[in-house]
Design an enzyme around this catalytic site. Structure first.
Site, PDB file in Angstrom:
ATOM      1  N   GLN A   1      -7.646  -0.138   3.525  1.00 26.81           N
ATOM      2  CA  GLN A   1      -8.457  -0.726   4.602  1.00 26.81           C
ATOM      3  C   GLN A   1      -9.827  -1.198   4.114  1.00 26.81           C
ATOM      4  O   GLN A   1     -10.561  -1.835   4.877  1.00 26.81           O
ATOM      5  CB  GLN A   1      -8.648   0.292   5.739  1.00 26.81           C
ATOM      6  CG  GLN A   1      -7.372   0.615   6.491  1.00 26.81           C
ATOM      7  CD  GLN A   1      -6.850  -0.556   7.330  1.00 26.81           C
ATOM      8  OE1 GLN A   1      -7.588  -1.486   7.673  1.00 26.81           O
ATOM      9  NE2 GLN A   1      -5.576  -0.525   7.653  1.00 26.81           N
TER      10      GLN A   1
ATOM     11  N   THR B   1      11.569  -7.603 -11.143  1.00 30.49           N
ATOM     12  CA  THR B   1      11.099  -8.992 -11.283  1.00 30.49           C
ATOM     13  C   THR B   1       9.930  -9.230 -10.338  1.00 30.49           C
ATOM     14  O   THR B   1       9.993  -8.884  -9.156  1.00 30.49           O
ATOM     15  CB  THR B   1      12.269  -9.964 -10.965  1.00 30.49           C
ATOM     16  OG1 THR B   1      13.305  -9.676 -11.890  1.00 30.49           O
ATOM     17  CG2 THR B   1      11.836 -11.414 -11.085  1.00 30.49           C
TER      18      THR B   1
ATOM     19  N   CYS C   1       0.923   1.826  12.448  1.00 29.34           N
ATOM     20  CA  CYS C   1       2.142   2.393  11.888  1.00 29.34           C
ATOM     21  C   CYS C   1       2.638   3.550  12.755  1.00 29.34           C
ATOM     22  O   CYS C   1       3.789   3.931  12.677  1.00 29.34           O
ATOM     23  CB  CYS C   1       1.894   2.872  10.460  1.00 29.34           C
ATOM     24  SG  CYS C   1       1.058   1.633   9.486  1.00 29.34           S
TER      25      CYS C   1
ATOM     26  N   GLY D   1       0.817  -1.215   0.000  1.00 30.65           N
ATOM     27  CA  GLY D   1       0.000   0.000   0.000  1.00 30.65           C
ATOM     28  C   GLY D   1       0.848   1.261   0.000  1.00 30.65           C
ATOM     29  O   GLY D   1       0.508   2.250  -0.664  1.00 30.65           O
TER      30      GLY D   1
HETATM   31  N1  PLP Z   1      -2.878   3.124   3.687  1.00 29.25           N
HETATM   32  C1  PLP Z   1      -3.628   2.752   4.748  1.00 29.25           C
HETATM   33  C2  PLP Z   1      -4.982   3.362   4.922  1.00 29.25           C
HETATM   34  C3  PLP Z   1      -3.148   1.814   5.663  1.00 29.25           C
HETATM   35  O1  PLP Z   1      -3.897   1.470   6.703  1.00 29.25           O
HETATM   36  C4  PLP Z   1      -1.852   1.264   5.463  1.00 29.25           C
HETATM   37  C5  PLP Z   1      -1.290   0.317   6.437  1.00 29.25           C
HETATM   38  O2  PLP Z   1      -1.719   0.226   7.571  1.00 29.25           O
HETATM   39  C6  PLP Z   1      -1.125   1.662   4.320  1.00 29.25           C
HETATM   40  C7  PLP Z   1      -1.669   2.597   3.461  1.00 29.25           C
HETATM   41  C8  PLP Z   1       0.223   1.075   4.020  1.00 29.25           C
HETATM   42  O3  PLP Z   1       0.079  -0.227   3.470  1.00 29.25           O
HETATM   43  P1  PLP Z   1       1.302  -1.263   3.509  1.00 29.25           P
HETATM   44  O4  PLP Z   1       1.408  -1.753   4.910  1.00 29.25           O
HETATM   45  O5  PLP Z   1       0.896  -2.352   2.557  1.00 29.25           O
HETATM   46  O6  PLP Z   1       2.499  -0.548   3.034  1.00 29.25           O
END
Ligand code: PLP
Length: 391
Positions: free
Chosen positions: A185, A243, A335, A69
């Site tokens: 999400q 790749t 995060c 993401g």
């Molecule tokens: N965007 C949202 C709304 C998320 O909740 C998250 C991860 O918690 C991300 C982006 C990032 O995704 P990834 O963990 O796959 O890098």
């Protein structure tokens, strides 16, 4: 262990795990090569592209696999900026983006990076339940707006944004403005069957829906002129080099198909557990539900999201005590956990610093049971009592 942190990541589904296995050992062919073993890898990647596309009513050729993401969000913003720069070589226009104050850091930090390059960014403030309205977005459009990025559903408070309405309102005024949505999400959690008809770009991630970590996708609507982000070989139609992570992609595709097939059942199971938990948490005094909660708005909340502020406690202390009892939850976004600052999302919906610090997020999955929810609430009641008595 009672796992209630599915917005941070999910347990890998058996179908996803099994789909990956051959590509981790005997099926090691490089999907770009021409011989038989490579063709099998290529076929697996194509199959996954179809599986991911069907969740959002897109064509397989509109799906580009990424490392997750975060990369998809970075690509959406930076790719849109590069495309804008190529079209506007006069340097008169610096460019403008509209996004929201409650986006994930993958968007917010990329927007800040673009600001350092001279782009101006409007960060729209949500209402107290976390909603952004189409009128707010259209009201912020400027001559040089080239991108609108509004998340499909918020990772902390679970509010589902009216992305279709926002996209339609913007396009009715300005067809040249690209619409991106961070659906990390929401993908595989709520019905997004025709979203690809409304937005130009959409980010999703595999590990939020029972697939492996480190793989995601960016949907780029057919016909949208869009710059690549990772440069190199001709993989992903020359738009995202490197790749292919064949095993990861196969696992993502299988997880996407599995969630899509069981979506209605999953939504009802999670909604029932969520509502049960919220009702039981009301026994604790001074608990405020974050996100969409008012009459008529509960359906505009992610099925598995229970985000609350509990007055008079430190969320971080409660998390440690929950962990000692084998319960996994989060305070604010996974995060951002560990950071001492109160969550930017909770602040944006108007929570005071001390309220935001007492926040806890439980994100449920259809694998959870009523007994697990009841146990978690009982344990939490005891923890809240202990923390409050410490003063
Ligand atoms: N965007 C949202 C709304 C998320 O909740 C998250 C991860 O918690 C991300 C982006 C990032 O995704 P990834 O963990 O796959 O890098």
């Amino acid at each position: 262990m009672i796992y209630l942190d599915n917005a941070a990541t999910t347990k890998i589904e058996d179908v996803s795990f099994n789909a990956m296995l051959p590509f981790l050992k005997e099926e090691y062919g490089n999907a770009s090569a021409v011989y038989e073993i490579a063709r099998r890898s290529k076929k697996a990647v194509f199959e996954a592209r179809k599986q991911c596309a069907s969740l959002i009513g897109a064509m397989p050729s509109e799906i580009f696999f990424t490392s997750g993401g975060t990369e998809s969000d970075n690509w959406a913003l930076c790719g849109a900026y590069e495309s804008f720069r190529k079209k506007n070589t006069d340097k008169e226009k610096s460019g403008h983006i509209i996004t929201t104050a409650i986006e994930h850091h993958a968007i917010l930090h990329t927007a800040e990076y673009l600001e350092s390059l001279g782009v101006s960014v409007t960060y729209l403030k949500p209402d107290k339940e976390g909603f952004i309205s189409p009128e707010q977005v259209t009201g912020a459009l400027c001559d040089d707006t080239f991108l609108v990025s509004v998340m499909t559903a918020n990772n902390e408070i679970g509010t589902i944004e009216p992305v279709r309405e926002i996209a339609d309102a913007v396009k009715s005024l300005r067809k040249d403005v690209l619409i991106h949505t961070d659906a990390v999400q929401a993908f595989g959690q709520i019905g997004l069957q025709d979203i690809s008809k409304h937005v130009d770009l959409l980010s999703a991630s595999s590990h939020k829906l029972g697939g492996p970590k480190g793989v995601g996708m960016l949907f780029v609507r057919d016909g949208v002129k869009f710059s690549p982000y990772i440069r190199g070989g001709m993989q992903e139609s020359g738009r995202r080099a490197g790749t292919e992570n064949v095993a990861g992609i196969a696992g993502f595709g299988a997880a996407a198909e599995y969630s899509f097939a069981g979506l209605d059942a999953k939504i009802s199971a999670e909604t029932a557990l969520r509502d049960r938990m919220i009702a039981k948490l009301a026994d604790i005094t001074d608990v405020i539900v974050n996100g969409a909660y008012s009459e008529g708005n509960f359906s505009r909340r992610l099925p598995g999201n229970v985000s609350v502020c509990i007055k008079g406690i430190e969320g971080e202390s409660a998390l440690i005590m929950l962990d000692q009892k084998g319960i996994c939850a989060s305070s604010g976004s996974a995060c951002a956990s560990g950071a001492r600052e109160p969550s930017h999302v909770l602040k944006a919906i108007g929570r005071a610093d001390d309220e935001a610090k007492g926040s806890l997020r439980f994100t449920l999955s259809a694998h959870n049971t009523e007994e697990e929810i009841d146990t978690a609430v009982e344990v939490l009641k005891d923890i809240v009592g202990r923390l409050r008595s410490r003063g």
